[in-house]
Design a protein around this motif. Structure first.
Motif, PDB file in Angstrom:
ATOM      1  N   GLY A 123       0.829  -1.214   0.000  1.00 25.99           N
ATOM      2  CA  GLY A 123       0.000   0.000   0.000  1.00 25.99           C
ATOM      3  C   GLY A 123       0.859   1.259   0.000  1.00 25.99           C
TER       4      GLY A 123
ATOM      5  N   GLY B  75       0.427   4.034   1.766  1.00 19.96           N
ATOM      6  CA  GLY B  75       0.593   4.683   3.064  1.00 19.96           C
ATOM      7  C   GLY B  75       0.284   6.167   3.041  1.00 19.96           C
ATOM      8  N   THR B  76      -0.777   6.547   2.335  1.00 25.31           N
ATOM      9  CA  THR B  76      -1.056   7.984   2.165  1.00 25.31           C
ATOM     10  C   THR B  76      -1.472   8.661   3.474  1.00 25.31           C
ATOM     11  OG1 THR B  76      -3.320   7.481   1.503  1.00 25.31           O
ATOM     12  CG2 THR B  76      -1.713   7.785  -0.258  1.00 25.31           C
ATOM     13  N   ARG B  77      -1.944   7.862   4.460  1.00 30.43           N
ATOM     14  CA  ARG B  77      -2.353   8.489   5.729  1.00 30.43           C
ATOM     15  C   ARG B  77      -1.156   8.932   6.554  1.00 30.43           C
ATOM     16  NH1 ARG B  77      -5.243   3.923   8.476  1.00 30.43           N
ATOM     17  NH2 ARG B  77      -3.930   2.751   7.048  1.00 30.43           N
TER      18      ARG B  77
ATOM     19  N   GLN C 268       3.439  -6.279  -6.295  1.00 28.87           N
ATOM     20  CA  GLN C 268       2.150  -5.833  -6.823  1.00 28.87           C
ATOM     21  C   GLN C 268       2.513  -4.602  -7.672  1.00 28.87           C
ATOM     22  OE1 GLN C 268      -0.509  -4.160  -3.912  1.00 28.87           O
ATOM     23  NE2 GLN C 268      -2.311  -4.501  -5.163  1.00 28.87           N
TER      24      GLN C 268
ATOM     25  N   GLY D   8      -5.387  -2.180  -4.497  1.00 30.31           N
ATOM     26  CA  GLY D   8      -6.248  -2.570  -3.386  1.00 30.31           C
ATOM     27  C   GLY D   8      -5.822  -3.873  -2.729  1.00 30.31           C
TER      28      GLY D   8
HETATM   29  P1  UTP Z   1      -4.320   0.118   3.923  1.00 31.20           P
HETATM   30  O1  UTP Z   1      -5.503   0.644   3.263  1.00 31.20           O
HETATM   31  O2  UTP Z   1      -4.148   0.309   5.390  1.00 31.20           O
HETATM   32  O3  UTP Z   1      -2.978   0.614   3.255  1.00 31.20           O
HETATM   33  O4  UTP Z   1      -4.152  -1.396   3.531  1.00 31.20           O
HETATM   34  P2  UTP Z   1      -2.642   1.828   2.372  1.00 31.20           P
HETATM   35  O5  UTP Z   1      -3.429   1.845   1.114  1.00 31.20           O
HETATM   36  O6  UTP Z   1      -1.157   1.800   2.240  1.00 31.20           O
HETATM   37  O7  UTP Z   1      -3.022   3.002   3.375  1.00 31.20           O
HETATM   38  P3  UTP Z   1      -3.422   4.507   3.181  1.00 31.20           P
HETATM   39  O8  UTP Z   1      -4.889   4.514   3.380  1.00 31.20           O
HETATM   40  O9  UTP Z   1      -2.984   4.963   1.793  1.00 31.20           O
HETATM   41  O10 UTP Z   1      -2.684   5.204   4.258  1.00 31.20           O
HETATM   42  C1  UTP Z   1      -3.963  -2.443   4.461  1.00 31.20           C
HETATM   43  C2  UTP Z   1      -2.776  -3.301   4.083  1.00 31.20           C
HETATM   44  O11 UTP Z   1      -2.871  -3.750   2.738  1.00 31.20           O
HETATM   45  C3  UTP Z   1      -1.721  -3.408   2.008  1.00 31.20           C
HETATM   46  C4  UTP Z   1      -1.078  -2.244   2.764  1.00 31.20           C
HETATM   47  O12 UTP Z   1       0.331  -2.224   2.551  1.00 31.20           O
HETATM   48  C5  UTP Z   1      -1.450  -2.537   4.192  1.00 31.20           C
HETATM   49  O13 UTP Z   1      -0.500  -3.371   4.824  1.00 31.20           O
HETATM   50  N1  UTP Z   1      -2.111  -3.029   0.632  1.00 31.20           N
HETATM   51  C6  UTP Z   1      -3.086  -2.115   0.422  1.00 31.20           C
HETATM   52  C7  UTP Z   1      -1.460  -3.619  -0.423  1.00 31.20           C
HETATM   53  O14 UTP Z   1      -0.555  -4.465  -0.241  1.00 31.20           O
HETATM   54  N2  UTP Z   1      -1.795  -3.252  -1.685  1.00 31.20           N
HETATM   55  C8  UTP Z   1      -2.761  -2.330  -1.950  1.00 31.20           C
HETATM   56  O15 UTP Z   1      -3.021  -2.037  -3.135  1.00 31.20           O
HETATM   57  C9  UTP Z   1      -3.415  -1.746  -0.856  1.00 31.20           C
END
Ligand code: UTP
Length: 308
Positions: free
Chosen positions: A32, A34-36, A123, A128
């Protein structure tokens, strides 16, 4: 733990028979964006942010190891190389520590690289969580498996995944970790419609991704631990982008629920979503306070801080 009630009759449910295999494989989605947690996560993975003296993902991998998982596939993406480096050997560092006689430090870094068989897949686009899990299809094959979100740490003497495995061993059906979330927060979680079975155990009647509080079927939100069956993959392949334009695991679980009963376990333990700044700080403090050499000084510092 609360004793489980007898297995419900699911003779009326269509779908393949699920073999009672032991869970030895896990997937850790960590791709992910980690935009938050920007700007901290611009160039470093949030899963590598240190929670006191260890990166968050190490706690997650240690939980898997404690549960007897033998092979772990970490789903990574661009800019996530630090995760692979952390679990790889660091020969130069080992030699330096050896020469300096720093035996404790040497043992601790060697332990990290010997922990478990780690595998990696990229990925290519953060499409997602559902898409990230789908990246594990060929690694998992026809086995049931565990999923650990790389940014969710759960602290309890009985690891959360072991609590879920106990349900799997009884029912041989998918199991989701859930926790009660504040009503205004339902829009940040996959929420289940539960049927109470006993104590902390529920059967999942339905699931909704990120419902508004007024549309949420309960306050039980799905959090970072799952036991899944391989049937999820063909369903993920058919899942169209949903909430937020992402391929949602919850949407595929909804379809899986029509084939196999899904259970939810309200786990015992404290969960820290370290992808959230405030939760990250709380987790860091909670783990630092476990270190007896730091506890008194840290408490004193906090007392002074809040007195200001
Ligand atoms: P989150 O929604 O918490 O991760 O996904 P994010 O998208 O990194 O967070 P924000 O909202 O932008 O801050 C939960 C888990 O799923 C993984 C993330 O790395 C996290 O461990 N994830 C999420 C993926 O591996 N791939 C994705 O496309 C999305």
């Amino acid at each position: 733990m609360t004793p489980l009630s007898p297995k419900p009759d699911r003779s009326s449910l269509a779908g393949p028979r699920i073999p009672n295999k032991k869970i030895t494989k896990a997937v850790v989605p960590a791709a992910g964006l980690g935009t938050r947690f920007l700007p901290a996560t611009k160039a470093q993975p949030k899963e590598m942010l240190p929670i006191y003296d260890k990166p968050a993902i190490q706690y997650v991998i240690e939980e898997a190891v404690a549960a007897g998982i033998k092979d772990i596939l970490v789903v990574t993406g661009r800019g996530k190389q630090a995760i692979e480096n952390h679990f790889d050997r660091s020969v130069e560092l080992e030699e330096t520590l050896q020469a300096a006689g720093k035996k404790g430090e040497l043992a601790s870094i060697q332990e990290i690289s010997n922990m478990v068989n780690l595998h990696y897949v990229r990925q290519k686009e953060a499409k997602g969580l559902g898409h990230a899990v789908l990246c594990a299809k060929s690694f998992i094959g026809n086995d049931p498996f565990a999923v650990f979100l790389g940014d969710d740490i759960i602290d309890h003497k009985k690891p959360a995944i072991c609590q879920l495995m106990a349900i799997w061993e009884k029912y041989h059906s998918p199991v989701l970790a859930v926790e009660e979330v504040p009503l205004p927060r339902t829009k940040a979680y996959g929420i289940i419609k539960p049927k109470s079975i006993s104590g902390r155990l529920y059967q999942v009647l339905d699931l909704v991704e990120k419902p508004k509080p007024e549309q949420a079927p309960s306050r039980l939100g799905i959090v970072g631990r799952y036991i899944l069956t391989p049937q999820i993959f063909s369903l993920l392949e058919k899942t169209k982008p949903g909430s937020g334009g992402e391929i949602q695991l919850t949407d595929a679980l909804r379809r899986l629920n029509a084939m196999q009963p899904i259970y939810a376990w309200q786990f015992e333990g404290v969960r820290h979503d370290i992808g959230n700044k405030l939760e990250f700080v709380k987790a860091t403090l909670a783990y630092a306070l476990k270190d007896k050499t730091a506890e008194a000084a840290l408490k004193e510092f906090m007392r002074q801080l809040v007195a200001q």
